[in-house]
Design a protein around this motif. Structure first.
Motif, PDB file in Angstrom:
ATOM      1  N   ILE A   1     -61.253  22.423  12.554  1.00 26.39           N
ATOM      2  CA  ILE A   1     -60.690  21.434  11.300  1.00 26.39           C
ATOM      3  C   ILE A   1     -61.822  21.208  10.401  1.00 26.39           C
ATOM      4  CG2 ILE A   1     -59.324  19.598  10.702  1.00 26.39           C
ATOM      5  CD1 ILE A   1     -57.689  21.782  11.894  1.00 26.39           C
ATOM      6  N   ASP A   2     -61.454  21.177   8.977  1.00 26.36           N
ATOM      7  CA  ASP A   2     -62.555  20.540   8.219  1.00 26.36           C
ATOM      8  C   ASP A   2     -62.206  19.248   7.859  1.00 26.36           C
ATOM      9  OD1 ASP A   2     -64.117  20.055   5.907  1.00 26.36           O
ATOM     10  OD2 ASP A   2     -62.905  21.207   4.375  1.00 26.36           O
ATOM     11  N   GLY A   3     -62.764  18.237   8.520  1.00 23.77           N
ATOM     12  CA  GLY A   3     -62.604  16.859   8.449  1.00 23.77           C
ATOM     13  C   GLY A   3     -63.379  16.160   9.124  1.00 23.77           C
TER      14      GLY A   3
ATOM     15  N   PHE B   1     -59.620  13.570   9.855  1.00 23.64           N
ATOM     16  CA  PHE B   1     -59.039  13.126   8.531  1.00 23.64           C
ATOM     17  C   PHE B   1     -59.702  13.833   7.518  1.00 23.64           C
ATOM     18  CE2 PHE B   1     -58.344   9.618  11.488  1.00 23.64           C
ATOM     19  CZ  PHE B   1     -57.319   9.068  11.322  1.00 23.64           C
ATOM     20  N   ARG B   2     -59.078  14.154   6.424  1.00 23.41           N
ATOM     21  CA  ARG B   2     -59.699  14.810   5.375  1.00 23.41           C
ATOM     22  C   ARG B   2     -60.923  13.840   4.875  1.00 23.41           C
ATOM     23  NH1 ARG B   2     -57.956  19.768   6.440  1.00 23.41           N
ATOM     24  NH2 ARG B   2     -55.793  19.876   6.207  1.00 23.41           N
ATOM     25  N   HIS B   3     -61.686  14.689   4.320  1.00 24.96           N
ATOM     26  CA  HIS B   3     -62.854  13.916   3.542  1.00 24.96           C
ATOM     27  C   HIS B   3     -62.332  13.065   2.279  1.00 24.96           C
ATOM     28  CE1 HIS B   3     -65.806  15.451   6.517  1.00 24.96           C
ATOM     29  NE2 HIS B   3     -65.313  16.505   6.251  1.00 24.96           N
TER      30      HIS B   3
ATOM     31  N   ARG C   1     -55.901  10.504   4.823  1.00 21.48           N
ATOM     32  CA  ARG C   1     -54.950  11.648   5.047  1.00 21.48           C
ATOM     33  C   ARG C   1     -55.352  12.518   6.529  1.00 21.48           C
ATOM     34  NH1 ARG C   1     -56.955  14.904   0.629  1.00 21.48           N
ATOM     35  NH2 ARG C   1     -59.011  13.536   0.866  1.00 21.48           N
TER      36      ARG C   1
ATOM     37  N   ALA D   1     -55.691  15.096   8.880  1.00 20.47           N
ATOM     38  CA  ALA D   1     -55.931  16.549   8.825  1.00 20.47           C
ATOM     39  C   ALA D   1     -55.484  17.246  10.188  1.00 20.47           C
ATOM     40  CB  ALA D   1     -57.539  16.852   8.645  1.00 20.47           C
TER      41      ALA D   1
END
Length: 358
Positions: free
Chosen positions: A113-115, A230-232, A237, A239
């Motif tokens: 995951i990107d976060g 979480f999103r950066h 938000r 993730a």
């Protein structure tokens, strides 16, 4: 963390893992396999793997797994696979291996995951900037409850999880389930136990006030900020919800009780919101989050006390295994002392809550 090639070979032998990946996850690529240790704990080990394309994540039990760890890995993979196509934020599961001979333990491969994820250092949770300060930190619990709402609204039978847990009389079985878990530490670790102030009062109240199981869905089982990504960048938000090893089928409002247990209570401003790893002054009240959850699920805010107390009982019984392991020399003494405080707070706080609402 520095990990030698020899250590990595024990966790994920390149030759055998490469052969399995060729057959099961060809989309990872065909270049020589690269592995790095992302996290190594007492319950699971997480590696990143790359073959020239996108990086993926391999999750497996440690070399010496705790009881139930391999079963937990397979259950995680199953629930992640089932959630595919739903709106629940989760990492995609690309493949699962039920053969322990491949790398010395069962495992699955999932999306990276990107976060960012909050992490525990000392006795506090630390967040990535700017979520380490107000007002941004205040949004984190709402983002998590967004995920819990979506999870609670999933039709568990429609996604193939009808037999993932025993839904019948779920709430009626919980006290015996977790009291039995607590009692098992004597046989498992030679732990003689200790006096837990408030335990008897909480157990008796739960037995007297047990609810009928009328709502059934997927339970994450260990909802806390370190088990979320979480999103950066603001606003907060979600993730992905991660670490599904305690997931099952039952009443999903138990997740809300677990998550909000250490937060401020609007009715009792003098009752310290102690025991949490986050700063409760930077979070909403448990009632505010319950109203938000109920608006998305149709549940009643009036039910919150029962689920909070049940979740606290479950948490105390479960976390006492860390105290037992420390007493047996499996974990450091400092870890045992930390979890002793956590468990004591679970039972004392809920006993005090019972006295106030009775």
């Amino acid at each position: 963390m520095t990990t030698s090639t020899q250590d990595l070979d024990v966790l994920a032998n390149i030759s055998r893992l490469t052969d399995w990946l060729d057959s099961n996850i060809p989309e990872l690529g065909k270049q020589p396999l690269k592995r790095e240790l992302l996290h190594g704990g007492t319950s699971n080990v997480v590696l990143t793997i790359n073959r020239g394309g996108k990086t993926m994540v391999l999750r497996r039990p440690p070399v010496v797994p705790p009881p139930g760890a391999e079963r937990g890995v397979l259950r995680e993979a199953r629930v992640l696979s089932a959630l595919s196509g739903t709106d629940v934020p989760h990492p995609a599961c690309y493949g699962v291996c039920d053969d322990p001979d491949i790398i010395g333990g069962r495992f699955y491969v999932m999306e990276m995951i990107d976060g960012w994820a909050p992490n525990l250092r000392g006795d506090k949770i630390h967040n990535e900037a700017p979520f380490d300060q107000m007002p941004y930190e205040y949004g984190i619990p709402f983002a998590i409850v967004d995920g819990l709402t979506r999870l609670a609204n999933v039709d568990y039978k429609a996604v193939g999880l009808a037999d993932f847990g025993k839904a019948t009389d779920f709430l009626g079985r919980q006290v015996d389930r977790w009291a039995g878990q607590l009692a098992s530490y004597k046989e498992r670790y030679g732990y003689q136990g200790r006096h837990l102030e408030g335990y008897d009062e909480v157990e008796a109240w739960l037995r007297k006030n047990v609810r009928k199981t009328e709502h059934v869905g997927i339970i994450h089982g260990d909802v806390g900020t370190p088990n979320m990504m979480f999103r950066h960048g603001p606003p907060a938000r979600l993730a992905a919800m991660i670490d599904w090893e305690l997931s099952t089928i039952g009443d999903p409002m138990l997740d809300l009780g677990w998550f909000t247990g250490a937060m401020h209570d609007e009715r009792f401003p003098d009752l310290p919101a102690s025991g949490g790893l986050n700063d409760p002054d930077h979070f909403p009240t448990k009632q505010e989050l319950a109203r938000y959850y109920c608006a998305g699920t149709g549940r009643s805010v009036d039910e919150l006390d029962f689920y909070s107390i049940l979740a606290g009982f479950k948490s105390g019984c479960l976390l006492e295994y860390k105290v037992a392991q420390a007493a047996a020399g499996i974990l450091p003494k400092a870890v045992g002392e930390f979890f002793t405080r956590m468990v004591d707070i679970c039972f004392r706080r809920n006993a005090e809550m019972i006295r106030r609402i009775s």
